[in-house]
Design a protein around this motif. Structure first.
Motif, PDB file in Angstrom:
ATOM      1  N   SER A 132       0.840  -1.205   0.000  1.00  0.00           N
ATOM      2  CA  SER A 132       0.000   0.000   0.000  1.00  0.00           C
ATOM      3  C   SER A 132       0.871   1.250   0.000  1.00  0.00           C
ATOM      4  O   SER A 132       0.538   2.259  -0.633  1.00  0.00           O
ATOM      5  N   GLN A 133       1.996   1.179   0.738  1.00  0.00           N
ATOM      6  CA  GLN A 133       2.914   2.337   0.775  1.00  0.00           C
ATOM      7  C   GLN A 133       3.443   2.613  -0.633  1.00  0.00           C
ATOM      8  O   GLN A 133       3.489   3.770  -1.078  1.00  0.00           O
ATOM      9  N   LEU A 134       3.828   1.546  -1.334  1.00  0.00           N
ATOM     10  CA  LEU A 134       4.347   1.720  -2.700  1.00  0.00           C
ATOM     11  C   LEU A 134       3.249   2.243  -3.617  1.00  0.00           C
ATOM     12  O   LEU A 134       3.485   3.096  -4.478  1.00  0.00           O
ATOM     13  N   GLY A 135       2.038   1.754  -3.408  1.00  0.00           N
ATOM     14  CA  GLY A 135       0.906   2.204  -4.212  1.00  0.00           C
ATOM     15  C   GLY A 135       0.665   3.708  -4.067  1.00  0.00           C
ATOM     16  O   GLY A 135       0.316   4.391  -5.035  1.00  0.00           O
ATOM     17  N   ALA A 136       0.852   4.197  -2.848  1.00  0.00           N
ATOM     18  CA  ALA A 136       0.650   5.636  -2.616  1.00  0.00           C
ATOM     19  C   ALA A 136       1.669   6.450  -3.414  1.00  0.00           C
ATOM     20  O   ALA A 136       1.369   7.539  -3.912  1.00  0.00           O
ATOM     21  N   TRP A 137       2.902   5.915  -3.534  1.00  0.00           N
ATOM     22  CA  TRP A 137       3.921   6.599  -4.356  1.00  0.00           C
ATOM     23  C   TRP A 137       3.596   6.466  -5.846  1.00  0.00           C
ATOM     24  O   TRP A 137       3.859   7.379  -6.627  1.00  0.00           O
ATOM     25  N   ALA A 138       3.027   5.322  -6.217  1.00  0.00           N
ATOM     26  CA  ALA A 138       2.870   5.037  -7.650  1.00  0.00           C
ATOM     27  C   ALA A 138       1.667   5.731  -8.275  1.00  0.00           C
ATOM     28  O   ALA A 138       1.705   6.089  -9.454  1.00  0.00           O
ATOM     29  N   SER A 139       0.608   5.941  -7.512  1.00  0.00           N
ATOM     30  CA  SER A 139      -0.634   6.389  -8.147  1.00  0.00           C
ATOM     31  C   SER A 139      -0.851   7.903  -8.081  1.00  0.00           C
ATOM     32  O   SER A 139      -0.994   8.455  -6.994  1.00  0.00           O
ATOM     33  N   PRO A 140      -0.911   8.551  -9.248  1.00  0.00           N
ATOM     34  CA  PRO A 140      -1.257   9.983  -9.246  1.00  0.00           C
ATOM     35  C   PRO A 140      -2.776  10.122  -9.163  1.00  0.00           C
ATOM     36  O   PRO A 140      -3.437  10.409 -10.166  1.00  0.00           O
ATOM     37  N   GLN A 141      -3.328   9.868  -7.988  1.00  0.00           N
ATOM     38  CA  GLN A 141      -4.775   9.681  -7.825  1.00  0.00           C
ATOM     39  C   GLN A 141      -5.590  10.804  -8.473  1.00  0.00           C
ATOM     40  O   GLN A 141      -5.289  11.975  -8.301  1.00  0.00           O
ATOM     41  N   SER A 142      -6.603  10.402  -9.194  1.00  0.00           N
ATOM     42  CA  SER A 142      -7.589  11.266  -9.875  1.00  0.00           C
ATOM     43  C   SER A 142      -7.073  11.889 -11.177  1.00  0.00           C
ATOM     44  O   SER A 142      -7.814  12.612 -11.837  1.00  0.00           O
ATOM     45  N   GLU A 143      -5.794  11.633 -11.534  1.00  0.00           N
ATOM     46  CA  GLU A 143      -5.314  12.125 -12.833  1.00  0.00           C
ATOM     47  C   GLU A 143      -5.698  11.156 -13.947  1.00  0.00           C
ATOM     48  O   GLU A 143      -5.751   9.945 -13.723  1.00  0.00           O
ATOM     49  N   THR A 144      -5.931  11.684 -15.153  1.00  0.00           N
ATOM     50  CA  THR A 144      -6.173  10.821 -16.308  1.00  0.00           C
ATOM     51  C   THR A 144      -4.852  10.178 -16.716  1.00  0.00           C
ATOM     52  O   THR A 144      -3.843  10.880 -16.850  1.00  0.00           O
ATOM     53  N   ILE A 145      -4.845   8.853 -16.886  1.00  0.00           N
ATOM     54  CA  ILE A 145      -3.631   8.174 -17.340  1.00  0.00           C
ATOM     55  C   ILE A 145      -3.972   7.370 -18.594  1.00  0.00           C
ATOM     56  O   ILE A 145      -5.125   7.010 -18.818  1.00  0.00           O
ATOM     57  N   LEU A 146      -2.930   7.082 -19.382  1.00  0.00           N
ATOM     58  CA  LEU A 146      -3.139   6.475 -20.694  1.00  0.00           C
ATOM     59  C   LEU A 146      -3.696   5.056 -20.581  1.00  0.00           C
ATOM     60  O   LEU A 146      -4.695   4.713 -21.200  1.00  0.00           O
ATOM     61  N   ASP A 147      -3.044   4.255 -19.753  1.00  0.00           N
ATOM     62  CA  ASP A 147      -3.508   2.878 -19.556  1.00  0.00           C
ATOM     63  C   ASP A 147      -2.861   2.332 -18.287  1.00  0.00           C
ATOM     64  O   ASP A 147      -2.150   3.045 -17.578  1.00  0.00           O
ATOM     65  N   ARG A 148      -3.128   1.039 -17.988  1.00  0.00           N
ATOM     66  CA  ARG A 148      -2.666   0.427 -16.741  1.00  0.00           C
ATOM     67  C   ARG A 148      -1.150   0.366 -16.627  1.00  0.00           C
ATOM     68  O   ARG A 148      -0.597   0.358 -15.536  1.00  0.00           O
ATOM     69  N   SER A 149      -0.476   0.330 -17.806  1.00  0.00           N
ATOM     70  CA  SER A 149       0.990   0.211 -17.764  1.00  0.00           C
ATOM     71  C   SER A 149       1.621   1.435 -17.086  1.00  0.00           C
ATOM     72  O   SER A 149       2.713   1.344 -16.532  1.00  0.00           O
ATOM     73  N   VAL A 150       0.930   2.556 -17.121  1.00  0.00           N
ATOM     74  CA  VAL A 150       1.451   3.753 -16.433  1.00  0.00           C
ATOM     75  C   VAL A 150       1.625   3.444 -14.950  1.00  0.00           C
ATOM     76  O   VAL A 150       2.659   3.762 -14.338  1.00  0.00           O
ATOM     77  N   LEU A 151       0.628   2.794 -14.371  1.00  0.00           N
ATOM     78  CA  LEU A 151       0.697   2.466 -12.938  1.00  0.00           C
ATOM     79  C   LEU A 151       1.778   1.422 -12.674  1.00  0.00           C
ATOM     80  O   LEU A 151       2.526   1.511 -11.695  1.00  0.00           O
ATOM     81  N   GLU A 152       1.848   0.416 -13.573  1.00  0.00           N
ATOM     82  CA  GLU A 152       2.837  -0.654 -13.365  1.00  0.00           C
ATOM     83  C   GLU A 152       4.251  -0.091 -13.454  1.00  0.00           C
ATOM     84  O   GLU A 152       5.129  -0.440 -12.661  1.00  0.00           O
ATOM     85  N   ASP A 153       4.469   0.817 -14.430  1.00  0.00           N
ATOM     86  CA  ASP A 153       5.792   1.447 -14.558  1.00  0.00           C
ATOM     87  C   ASP A 153       6.124   2.263 -13.313  1.00  0.00           C
ATOM     88  O   ASP A 153       7.235   2.224 -12.792  1.00  0.00           O
ATOM     89  N   ARG A 154       5.146   3.015 -12.854  1.00  0.00           N
ATOM     90  CA  ARG A 154       5.389   3.873 -11.691  1.00  0.00           C
ATOM     91  C   ARG A 154       5.623   3.038 -10.435  1.00  0.00           C
ATOM     92  O   ARG A 154       6.402   3.427  -9.554  1.00  0.00           O
ATOM     93  N   LEU A 155       4.941   1.877 -10.358  1.00  0.00           N
ATOM     94  CA  LEU A 155       5.156   0.993  -9.209  1.00  0.00           C
ATOM     95  C   LEU A 155       6.587   0.453  -9.231  1.00  0.00           C
ATOM     96  O   LEU A 155       7.276   0.434  -8.206  1.00  0.00           O
ATOM     97  N   ARG A 156       7.042   0.050 -10.433  1.00  0.00           N
ATOM     98  CA  ARG A 156       8.426  -0.447 -10.562  1.00  0.00           C
ATOM     99  C   ARG A 156       9.427   0.632 -10.156  1.00  0.00           C
ATOM    100  O   ARG A 156      10.385   0.375  -9.444  1.00  0.00           O
ATOM    101  N   GLU A 157       9.164   1.861 -10.598  1.00  0.00           N
ATOM    102  CA  GLU A 157      10.048   2.979 -10.221  1.00  0.00           C
ATOM    103  C   GLU A 157      10.109   3.145  -8.700  1.00  0.00           C
ATOM    104  O   GLU A 157      11.184   3.331  -8.123  1.00  0.00           O
ATOM    105  N   ALA A 158       8.932   3.071  -8.065  1.00  0.00           N
ATOM    106  CA  ALA A 158       8.879   3.235  -6.604  1.00  0.00           C
ATOM    107  C   ALA A 158       9.638   2.100  -5.924  1.00  0.00           C
ATOM    108  O   ALA A 158      10.388   2.307  -4.964  1.00  0.00           O
ATOM    109  N   GLU A 159       9.474   0.870  -6.449  1.00  0.00           N
ATOM    110  CA  GLU A 159      10.163  -0.287  -5.851  1.00  0.00           C
ATOM    111  C   GLU A 159      11.664  -0.105  -5.942  1.00  0.00           C
ATOM    112  O   GLU A 159      12.412  -0.373  -5.001  1.00  0.00           O
ATOM    113  N   GLN A 160      12.135   0.391  -7.146  1.00  0.00           N
ATOM    114  CA  GLN A 160      13.574   0.601  -7.306  1.00  0.00           C
ATOM    115  C   GLN A 160      14.075   1.711  -6.395  1.00  0.00           C
ATOM    116  O   GLN A 160      15.126   1.626  -5.781  1.00  0.00           O
TER     117      GLN A 160
END
Ligand SMILES: Cc1cc2nc3c(=O)[nH]c(=O)nc-3n(C[C@H](O)[C@H](O)[C@H](O)COP(=O)(O)O)c2cc1C
Length: 214
Positions: A132-160
């Motif tokens: 959940s902590q990583l999710g909070a870093w990954a999700s730009p909540q309420s912003e329009t995003i292109l597709d799900r890969s945006v979230l997956e990429d951002r999650l990977r960035e947060a993990e790194q």
């Protein structure tokens, strides 16, 4: 088979709420009902609808989770850049609704809102699972995003970024406290003659209890 909404109805028979039984302080009454919702093993007993007001004065509602309750009010956590947070910043009033269907109970809360202190948000953030902590870093909540890969990429960035170390709370994530001025407890009763006990705070901070017609 099409659903016939007009024919969906339930006669409420679970209980009652009399003025004489309702607690003097609405928070005590709320705690009792919340404890009973937890004991009854209802799914997500702390889920509540949060209604805010847009800049154009239009209402907007969504579910959030109650994560704290003390003598000051009702706390939930979210992204401070989200739609709801922008609305609460511009117009700091909110309405909450709990619906415990199996107990045939509704609670409504109206009040002003304030951000909770940074230390309180830090403490809650640190109590959350790492995912959940990583999710909070990954999700730009309420912003329009292109597709799900945006979230997956951002999650990977947060993990790194955070590796195996501790994950700090993002400064754009934290709690809001709804400080109630009015609470209403609704208990379904037979023949639609439901109980409604409302508590209103006066200017001195004292609560007055009365009954509303259903
Ligand atoms: C049961 C349930 C609980 C939720 N709890 C939260 C929560 O505690 N915090 C949160 O930010 N969003 C929560 N959400 C998601 C929100 O309903 C909403 O989609 C999100 O906060 C974005 O809302 P906004 O664009 O109006 O800011 C929850 C959704 C559901 C269905």
């Amino acid at each position: 088979m099409p659903v016939s909404l007009a024919d969906l109805r339930l006669n409420y028979t679970q209980g009652g709420l009399l003025e004489t039984d309702a607690a003097d302080h609405p928070f005590d009454q709320f705690r009792l009902w919340l404890e009973q919702a937890v004991s009854a093993e209802l799914p997500e007993p702390n889920a509540m609808t949060l209604a805010t007001v847009t800049e154009e004065g239009k209402p907007m509602a969504r579910m959030v989770l109650l994560k704290g309750l003390d003598e000051r009010g009702f706390v939930f956590f979210t992204n401070y850049r989200s739609q709801k947070s922008r609305q609460l910043t511009a117009f700091p009033w909110a309405s909450l609704v709990f619906w415990w269907a199996a107990l045939e109970r509704q609670v409504r809360v109206e009040g002003s809102v304030e951000k909770v202190g940074a230390a309180e948000s830090d403490a809650y953030f640190q109590s959350r699972p790492r995912s959940s902590q990583l999710g909070a870093w990954a999700s730009p909540q309420s912003e329009t995003i292109l597709d799900r890969s945006v979230l997956e990429d951002r999650l990977r960035e947060a993990e790194q970024r955070w590796g195996d170390g501790p994950i700090p709370r993002p400064s754009h994530w934290g709690g809001w406290r709804v400080v109630p001025r009015q609470l209403e407890f609704w208990q379904g009763r037979p023949r639609r003659l439901h109980d409604r006990i409302v508590y209103i705070m006066d200017d001195d901070g004292a609560w007055t209890k009365s009954r509303l017609a259903p």
